[in-house]
Design an enzyme around this catalytic site. Structure first.
Site, PDB file in Angstrom:
ATOM      1  N   PRO A 153       0.840  -1.863   0.148  1.00 41.78           N
ATOM      2  CA  PRO A 153      -0.039   0.291   0.198  1.00 41.78           C
ATOM      3  C   PRO A 153       0.587   1.753  -0.094  1.00 41.78           C
ATOM      4  O   PRO A 153       1.762   1.271   0.574  1.00 41.78           O
ATOM      5  CB  PRO A 153      -0.849  -0.276   1.240  1.00 41.78           C
ATOM      6  N   CYS A 154      -0.061   2.016  -0.922  1.00 45.95           N
ATOM      7  CA  CYS A 154       0.928   3.599  -0.676  1.00 45.95           C
ATOM      8  C   CYS A 154       0.336   4.979  -0.561  1.00 45.95           C
ATOM      9  O   CYS A 154       0.751   5.842  -1.419  1.00 45.95           O
ATOM     10  CB  CYS A 154       1.670   3.951  -1.942  1.00 45.95           C
ATOM     11  N   PRO A 155      -0.493   4.951   0.084  1.00 41.03           N
ATOM     12  CA  PRO A 155      -1.373   6.038   0.381  1.00 41.03           C
ATOM     13  C   PRO A 155      -0.164   7.801   0.793  1.00 41.03           C
ATOM     14  O   PRO A 155      -0.262   8.274  -0.286  1.00 41.03           O
ATOM     15  CB  PRO A 155      -2.037   6.199   1.767  1.00 41.03           C
ATOM     16  N   PHE A 157       3.305   7.633  -0.736  1.00 45.57           N
ATOM     17  CA  PHE A 157       4.046   7.863  -1.529  1.00 45.57           C
ATOM     18  C   PHE A 157       2.956   8.083  -2.305  1.00 45.57           C
ATOM     19  O   PHE A 157       3.956   9.248  -3.518  1.00 45.57           O
ATOM     20  CB  PHE A 157       4.261   6.125  -2.101  1.00 45.57           C
ATOM     21  N   ASN A 192       4.982  -0.098  -6.901  1.00 45.47           N
ATOM     22  CA  ASN A 192       4.076   1.340  -6.375  1.00 45.47           C
ATOM     23  C   ASN A 192       4.318   2.279  -7.129  1.00 45.47           C
ATOM     24  O   ASN A 192       4.604   2.359  -8.594  1.00 45.47           O
ATOM     25  CB  ASN A 192       5.612   1.484  -5.103  1.00 45.47           C
TER      26      ASN A 192
END
Length: 424
Positions: A153-155, A157, A192
């Site tokens: 998960p990458c919120p 980034f 990502n």
């Protein structure tokens, strides 16, 4: 590293990072996450894992609905039967299921917290895959394997997100590394968003790569655009690929297959991808368009590639039919003919744009207490979060090809590692 501020979000990112603070924070979080995991209870499910020693056993972290996993499976089939054969059997669910087992990749385990995505995964992957529907931070042990996949998960980034250096969701990659350290697979593939490259003035990606390397891997990463590999979409993503240090293989990212050069296949257009669905597009997210949505162009022409498919029905791009949007001022566009003459891309169309086969089934949860738009949005979220299948297929193929030719070597090293672990 957070500052309080009124407005839509409680916290806003600091504009100026101190590099030493970033490094110290990352190291502190790594130790904290590792210590927390040691306090968990063992999972009895691991005793039921369906291993196949003739193949590369695959573990999928943050699996979602399975776009990355399916693409890697296809690469494994390409390595055995050639791409033309894979394309042929992929046109039919029955033919694919009949030939799926020929792939050199064999999925044994997946984990994700998204209920409807897990339901979708179950509809499309073998019953032998053990699924864990839980927070990866609650998993103590991972099953042994030969390759680990995952788009962590990458919120924090994402360029669309808050980009907070101390957003706890930014540290879930540590559990990917924890899996590597436990299972010691021959390879891993992580994915990502582009924003991770610039977070913390580039210090975050440096630390992430160092962490992957410290687990015992030769690591390479690259920003790629999905349209360069046959996906009808402008979607830039970072892939991180690792090869265990004792494996005599140098991974190289594949050259783009599609483009404007004479030796490349032309980019796949929206007309080619979804033109045949105009008369039968299926369901789409309905509702008005906010000023934020209308602050920029949302419609591509038929001969172009789609904007990035996002994990939201409300934010889905517009169907390319009809007139173009008109730019009438700064951050202000209008829809000729009004909202009635324009619609968002449908679920079926965005699945095509993400290069899922037409027979791939998606679950909306079948919850009658949720509105139709709400249920449909759960499918948009699954598809938008997924890695485009054909992009995953291209990225994984170099590993699949080398592994097909060196299965004996991989098997011997796997056995040696298991023997060493018995004495640890």
């Amino acid at each position: 590293m957070k500052i309080e501020e009124r407005g839509r979000a409680k916290y806003r990112p600091l504009q100026n990072y101190d590099i030493n603070e970033v490094k110290d924070l990352l190291i502190e979080k790594i130790h904290q996450e590792q210590e927390n995991a040691q306090l968990l209870s063992a999972d009895e499910k691991l005793e039921e894992v369906n291993y196949n020693t003739a193949k590369l056993n695959m573990v999928s972290l943050f699996s979602g609905c399975g776009g990355l996993d399916l693409g890697v499976e296809l690469a494994g089939l390409d390595a055995v039967e050639e791409k033309e054969f894979t394309d042929y059997v992929l046109s039919s669910r029955e033919q694919f299921l009949e030939n799926r087992g020929k792939s050199i990749f064999h999925t044994v385990y997946s984990v994700d917290m998204f209920k409807e995505a897990n339901q979708t995964y179950k509809l499309n992957f073998p019953e032998t895959v053990i699924q864990d529907e839980k927070d990866i931070r609650k998993i103590k042990d991972f099953p042994r394997c030969d390759i680990v996949l995952g788009g962590f998960p990458c919120p924090g980034f994402s360029e669309a997100g808050p980009r907070l250096i101390d957003d706890e969701r930014n540290f879930l990659y540590i559990h990917f590394i924890r899996c590597l350290m436990q299972t010691k697979p021959a390879f891993f593939i992580a994915e990502n968003v582009k924003g991770m490259l610039t977070l913390g003035k580039g210090e975050v990606i440096k630390q992430i790569i160092q962490d992957f390397e410290s687990a015992g891997y030769k690591v390479k990463y690259k920003l790629v655009n999905s349209r360069d590999y046959g996906v009808p979409q402008l979607r830039e993503r970072v892939f991180i690929v690792g090869v265990r240090e004792d494996i005599d293989f140098e991974y190289e990212f594949p050259n783009p297959t599609h483009g404007n050069d004479q030796n490349q296949i032309p980019y796949v257009t929206l007309k080619e991808a979804i033109g045949d669905l105009e008369s039968d597009p299926g369901e789409w997210y309905e509702g008005g368009f906010s000023p934020i949505y209308l602050s920029r162009n949302r419609k591509k022409d038929w001969e172009e590639q789609s904007f990035t498919i996002q994990a939201s029905g409300r934010q889905a791009p517009l169907h390319p039919g009809g007139e173009r949007m008109r730019h009438i001022g700064k951050d202000n566009w209008e829809l000729p003919g009004g909202e009635a003459a324009n619609r968002r891309l449908s679920v079926k169309e965005i699945a095509r744009i993400q290069t899922f086969p037409d027979w791939f089934l998606f679950s909306d949860g079948n919850n009658s207490s949720i509105s139709k738009n709400g249920r449909i949005n759960k499918v948009y979220k699954q598809i938008g979060n997924a890695v485009p299948v054909e992009l995953a297929r291209a990225i994984a193929y170099p590993i699949a090809k080398w592994s097909r030719e060196n299965m004996t070597v991989i098997g011997q090293k796997r056995l040696r590692l298991q023997q060493l672990q018995l004495f640890e």
